[in-house]
Write a protein that holds these residues in place. Structure first.
Motif, PDB file in Angstrom:
ATOM      1  N   HIS A 116       0.837  -1.192   0.000  1.00 44.46           N
ATOM      2  CA  HIS A 116       0.000   0.000   0.000  1.00 44.46           C
ATOM      3  C   HIS A 116       0.875   1.247   0.000  1.00 44.46           C
ATOM      4  O   HIS A 116       1.863   1.319   0.738  1.00 44.46           O
ATOM      5  N   VAL A 117       0.496   2.236  -0.805  1.00 44.81           N
ATOM      6  CA  VAL A 117       1.192   3.524  -0.832  1.00 44.81           C
ATOM      7  C   VAL A 117       0.136   4.623  -0.769  1.00 44.81           C
ATOM      8  O   VAL A 117      -0.817   4.626  -1.558  1.00 44.81           O
ATOM      9  N   TYR A 118       0.308   5.552   0.188  1.00 42.44           N
ATOM     10  CA  TYR A 118      -0.609   6.671   0.344  1.00 42.44           C
ATOM     11  C   TYR A 118       0.176   7.976   0.320  1.00 42.44           C
ATOM     12  O   TYR A 118       1.246   8.075   0.925  1.00 42.44           O
ATOM     13  N   VAL A 119      -0.373   8.983  -0.361  1.00 43.10           N
ATOM     14  CA  VAL A 119       0.180  10.329  -0.355  1.00 43.10           C
ATOM     15  C   VAL A 119      -0.892  11.263   0.174  1.00 43.10           C
ATOM     16  O   VAL A 119      -1.975  11.368  -0.410  1.00 43.10           O
ATOM     17  N   GLN A 120      -0.611  11.877   1.327  1.00 44.09           N
ATOM     18  CA  GLN A 120      -1.578  12.733   2.010  1.00 44.09           C
ATOM     19  C   GLN A 120      -2.918  12.022   2.209  1.00 44.09           C
ATOM     20  O   GLN A 120      -3.981  12.590   2.014  1.00 44.09           O
ATOM     21  N   GLY A 121      -2.836  10.757   2.581  1.00 38.82           N
ATOM     22  CA  GLY A 121      -4.022   9.973   2.869  1.00 38.82           C
ATOM     23  C   GLY A 121      -4.728   9.399   1.654  1.00 38.82           C
ATOM     24  O   GLY A 121      -5.700   8.657   1.793  1.00 38.82           O
ATOM     25  N   ARG A 122      -4.247   9.722   0.462  1.00 42.34           N
ATOM     26  CA  ARG A 122      -4.874   9.223  -0.768  1.00 42.34           C
ATOM     27  C   ARG A 122      -4.075   8.047  -1.302  1.00 42.34           C
ATOM     28  O   ARG A 122      -2.868   8.144  -1.490  1.00 42.34           O
ATOM     29  N   LYS A 123      -4.754   6.934  -1.560  1.00 40.46           N
ATOM     30  CA  LYS A 123      -4.052   5.756  -2.051  1.00 40.46           C
ATOM     31  C   LYS A 123      -3.548   5.996  -3.466  1.00 40.46           C
ATOM     32  O   LYS A 123      -4.271   6.493  -4.322  1.00 40.46           O
ATOM     33  N   VAL A 124      -2.293   5.637  -3.682  1.00 41.84           N
ATOM     34  CA  VAL A 124      -1.651   5.817  -4.983  1.00 41.84           C
ATOM     35  C   VAL A 124      -1.392   4.446  -5.600  1.00 41.84           C
ATOM     36  O   VAL A 124      -0.864   3.556  -4.931  1.00 41.84           O
ATOM     37  N   HIS A 125      -1.751   4.299  -6.852  1.00 42.90           N
ATOM     38  CA  HIS A 125      -1.523   3.021  -7.532  1.00 42.90           C
ATOM     39  C   HIS A 125      -0.148   3.001  -8.160  1.00 42.90           C
ATOM     40  O   HIS A 125       0.224   3.898  -8.916  1.00 42.90           O
ATOM     41  N   LEU A 126       0.645   1.984  -7.850  1.00 38.73           N
ATOM     42  CA  LEU A 126       1.926   1.746  -8.495  1.00 38.73           C
ATOM     43  C   LEU A 126       1.856   0.439  -9.267  1.00 38.73           C
ATOM     44  O   LEU A 126       1.266  -0.536  -8.798  1.00 38.73           O
ATOM     45  N   THR A 127       2.453   0.410 -10.440  1.00 39.27           N
ATOM     46  CA  THR A 127       2.570  -0.844 -11.167  1.00 39.27           C
ATOM     47  C   THR A 127       3.539  -1.750 -10.415  1.00 39.27           C
ATOM     48  O   THR A 127       4.293  -1.291  -9.543  1.00 39.27           O
ATOM     49  N   PRO A 128       3.553  -3.046 -10.718  1.00 41.16           N
ATOM     50  CA  PRO A 128       4.498  -3.946 -10.032  1.00 41.16           C
ATOM     51  C   PRO A 128       5.949  -3.486 -10.127  1.00 41.16           C
ATOM     52  O   PRO A 128       6.706  -3.575  -9.153  1.00 41.16           O
ATOM     53  N   THR A 129       6.349  -2.960 -11.272  1.00 39.14           N
ATOM     54  CA  THR A 129       7.734  -2.508 -11.422  1.00 39.14           C
ATOM     55  C   THR A 129       7.995  -1.253 -10.614  1.00 39.14           C
ATOM     56  O   THR A 129       9.043  -1.125  -9.961  1.00 39.14           O
ATOM     57  N   GLU A 130       7.070  -0.310 -10.621  1.00 43.40           N
ATOM     58  CA  GLU A 130       7.229   0.902  -9.816  1.00 43.40           C
ATOM     59  C   GLU A 130       7.309   0.557  -8.338  1.00 43.40           C
ATOM     60  O   GLU A 130       8.112   1.127  -7.592  1.00 43.40           O
ATOM     61  N   PHE A 131       6.486  -0.396  -7.902  1.00 39.14           N
ATOM     62  CA  PHE A 131       6.513  -0.789  -6.495  1.00 39.14           C
ATOM     63  C   PHE A 131       7.843  -1.447  -6.138  1.00 39.14           C
ATOM     64  O   PHE A 131       8.424  -1.171  -5.081  1.00 39.14           O
ATOM     65  N   LYS A 132       8.344  -2.315  -7.012  1.00 35.99           N
ATOM     66  CA  LYS A 132       9.627  -2.961  -6.752  1.00 35.99           C
ATOM     67  C   LYS A 132      10.747  -1.920  -6.682  1.00 35.99           C
ATOM     68  O   LYS A 132      11.639  -2.005  -5.824  1.00 35.99           O
ATOM     69  N   LEU A 133      10.713  -0.938  -7.556  1.00 34.89           N
ATOM     70  CA  LEU A 133      11.709   0.135  -7.549  1.00 34.89           C
ATOM     71  C   LEU A 133      11.672   0.884  -6.220  1.00 34.89           C
ATOM     72  O   LEU A 133      12.725   1.122  -5.600  1.00 34.89           O
ATOM     73  N   LEU A 134      10.479   1.251  -5.764  1.00 33.23           N
ATOM     74  CA  LEU A 134      10.361   1.957  -4.492  1.00 33.23           C
ATOM     75  C   LEU A 134      10.852   1.091  -3.345  1.00 33.23           C
ATOM     76  O   LEU A 134      11.557   1.571  -2.443  1.00 33.23           O
ATOM     77  N   ALA A 135      10.515  -0.191  -3.364  1.00 33.40           N
ATOM     78  CA  ALA A 135      10.928  -1.095  -2.290  1.00 33.40           C
ATOM     79  C   ALA A 135      12.449  -1.206  -2.213  1.00 33.40           C
ATOM     80  O   ALA A 135      13.031  -1.147  -1.122  1.00 33.40           O
ATOM     81  N   VAL A 136      13.117  -1.344  -3.350  1.00 38.94           N
ATOM     82  CA  VAL A 136      14.580  -1.460  -3.357  1.00 38.94           C
ATOM     83  C   VAL A 136      15.216  -0.179  -2.827  1.00 38.94           C
ATOM     84  O   VAL A 136      16.153  -0.220  -2.020  1.00 38.94           O
ATOM     85  N   LEU A 137      14.709   0.976  -3.262  1.00 41.64           N
ATOM     86  CA  LEU A 137      15.275   2.241  -2.792  1.00 41.64           C
ATOM     87  C   LEU A 137      15.038   2.423  -1.291  1.00 41.64           C
ATOM     88  O   LEU A 137      15.926   2.877  -0.560  1.00 41.64           O
ATOM     89  N   MET A 138      13.845   2.068  -0.804  1.00 42.69           N
ATOM     90  CA  MET A 138      13.556   2.208   0.622  1.00 42.69           C
ATOM     91  C   MET A 138      14.400   1.276   1.463  1.00 42.69           C
ATOM     92  O   MET A 138      14.849   1.638   2.551  1.00 42.69           O
ATOM     93  N   GLU A 139      14.612   0.064   0.984  1.00 44.00           N
ATOM     94  CA  GLU A 139      15.408  -0.895   1.742  1.00 44.00           C
ATOM     95  C   GLU A 139      16.877  -0.475   1.819  1.00 44.00           C
ATOM     96  O   GLU A 139      17.630  -0.978   2.651  1.00 44.00           O
ATOM     97  N   ASN A 140      17.268   0.455   0.939  1.00 42.97           N
ATOM     98  CA  ASN A 140      18.626   1.013   0.960  1.00 42.97           C
ATOM     99  C   ASN A 140      18.597   2.493   1.327  1.00 42.97           C
ATOM    100  O   ASN A 140      19.457   3.265   0.900  1.00 42.97           O
ATOM    101  N   SER A 141      17.601   2.898   2.108  1.00 45.92           N
ATOM    102  CA  SER A 141      17.408   4.318   2.402  1.00 45.92           C
ATOM    103  C   SER A 141      18.675   4.941   2.988  1.00 45.92           C
ATOM    104  O   SER A 141      19.362   4.358   3.823  1.00 45.92           O
ATOM    105  N   GLY A 142      18.979   6.145   2.490  1.00 45.78           N
ATOM    106  CA  GLY A 142      20.180   6.851   2.920  1.00 45.78           C
ATOM    107  C   GLY A 142      21.428   6.449   2.165  1.00 45.78           C
ATOM    108  O   GLY A 142      22.474   7.097   2.308  1.00 45.78           O
ATOM    109  N   ARG A 143      21.334   5.392   1.351  1.00 49.84           N
ATOM    110  CA  ARG A 143      22.486   4.925   0.572  1.00 49.84           C
ATOM    111  C   ARG A 143      22.170   5.019  -0.920  1.00 49.84           C
ATOM    112  O   ARG A 143      21.033   4.773  -1.331  1.00 49.84           O
ATOM    113  N   VAL A 144      23.174   5.354  -1.697  1.00 47.64           N
ATOM    114  CA  VAL A 144      22.993   5.451  -3.143  1.00 47.64           C
ATOM    115  C   VAL A 144      23.003   4.053  -3.752  1.00 47.64           C
ATOM    116  O   VAL A 144      23.892   3.244  -3.454  1.00 47.64           O
ATOM    117  N   VAL A 145      21.999   3.771  -4.577  1.00 48.88           N
ATOM    118  CA  VAL A 145      21.977   2.531  -5.347  1.00 48.88           C
ATOM    119  C   VAL A 145      22.383   2.899  -6.768  1.00 48.88           C
ATOM    120  O   VAL A 145      21.700   3.690  -7.432  1.00 48.88           O
TER     121      VAL A 145
END
Length: 233
Positions: A144-173
């Motif tokens: 689930h992804v929400y922006v200002q309480g509104r649910k945002v739809h991500l495609t499977p690839t967009e979600f995977k991209l966000l997950a990888v970046l978040m799991e490496n938060s603060g570090r450059v991938v």
């Protein structure tokens, strides 16, 4: 696994269908967009292979948009011409996850189908399952992804991209690692993918995509996810 092929060229439907069946897929095939959309509702496939240009009122981009209104099913677009960044952007805006140029090389086709299905089944680390700063709320476990309480739809690839970046938060991938972790080794040479997909992701989660605060660019290196303190009223 069940695959839906929507293409007006019979030879392509048959060739892709045979290859998928050899990989133990159940295959359903249609020759036009309207039939494809009806079949999607009836069959609920695990992946859709969708030609962009088809006869009739409903082309591939329209079918993808209609599918995205109700489901997160991975969608692979087939294009009969060379793919530009604008083509990818148009496909992403319609809800597509992947592009493949005709004539399709069958071994590459199967590799990319399998990679796309892997991206749709994100394995989330226990350390970074959720993030909430009051503006952006992400629950990786529940997808689930929400922006200002509104649910945002991500495609499977967009979600995977966000997950990888978040799991490496603060570090450059770096871009090569991002391609391998999000898309798979089959995509190492598709250097424009991260730039285009990051741009699309920013449009969905950033207050000002031109001046991002979450997904930051390290010029000529890669990208990093930056956490922020919770908003306090």
């Amino acid at each position: 696994m069940k695959a839906l092929i929507v293409d007006d060229e019979q030879d392509i439907r048959e060739a892709l269908g045979r290859k998928l069946r050899r990989e133990n897929f159940e295959v359903v095939a249609c020759s036009n967009g309207l039939e494809g959309l009806r079949t999607f509702h009836a069959e609920r496939p695990d992946i859709v292979i969708l030609d962009i240009v088809m006869p009739g009122e409903m082309n591939g981009l329209t079918v993808a948009k209609r599918i995205r209104e109700i489901a997160d099913t991975p969608i692979m677009m087939l294009s009969s011409q060379a793919i530009t960044e604008q083509d990818i952007i148009d496909g992403l805006n319609s809800g597509a996850d992947e592009y493949l140029i005709k004539p399709v090389r069958l071994n590459e086709f199967i590799a990319r189908v399998q990679a796309l299905l892997r991206r749709s089944q994100v394995a989330v680390s226990q350390a970074e399952q959720a993030y909430d700063d009051g503006y952006l709320n992400v629950d990786l476990h529940r997808r689930h992804v929400y922006v200002q309480g509104r649910k945002v739809h991500l495609t499977p690839t967009e979600f995977k991209l966000l997950a990888v970046l978040m799991e490496n938060s603060g570090r450059v991938v770096n871009q090569r690692d991002l391609l391998e972790q999000v898309w798979g080794r089959e995509y190492i040479d598709d250097v424009y993918y991260p730039r285009v997909y990051v741009s699309q992701l920013r449009r969905k989660i950033e207050a000002d995509p031109a001046n991002p605060v979450y997904i930051l660019t390290e010029h000529r290196v890669g990208y990093r996810f930056e956490k922020h303190k919770p908003h306090v009223d």
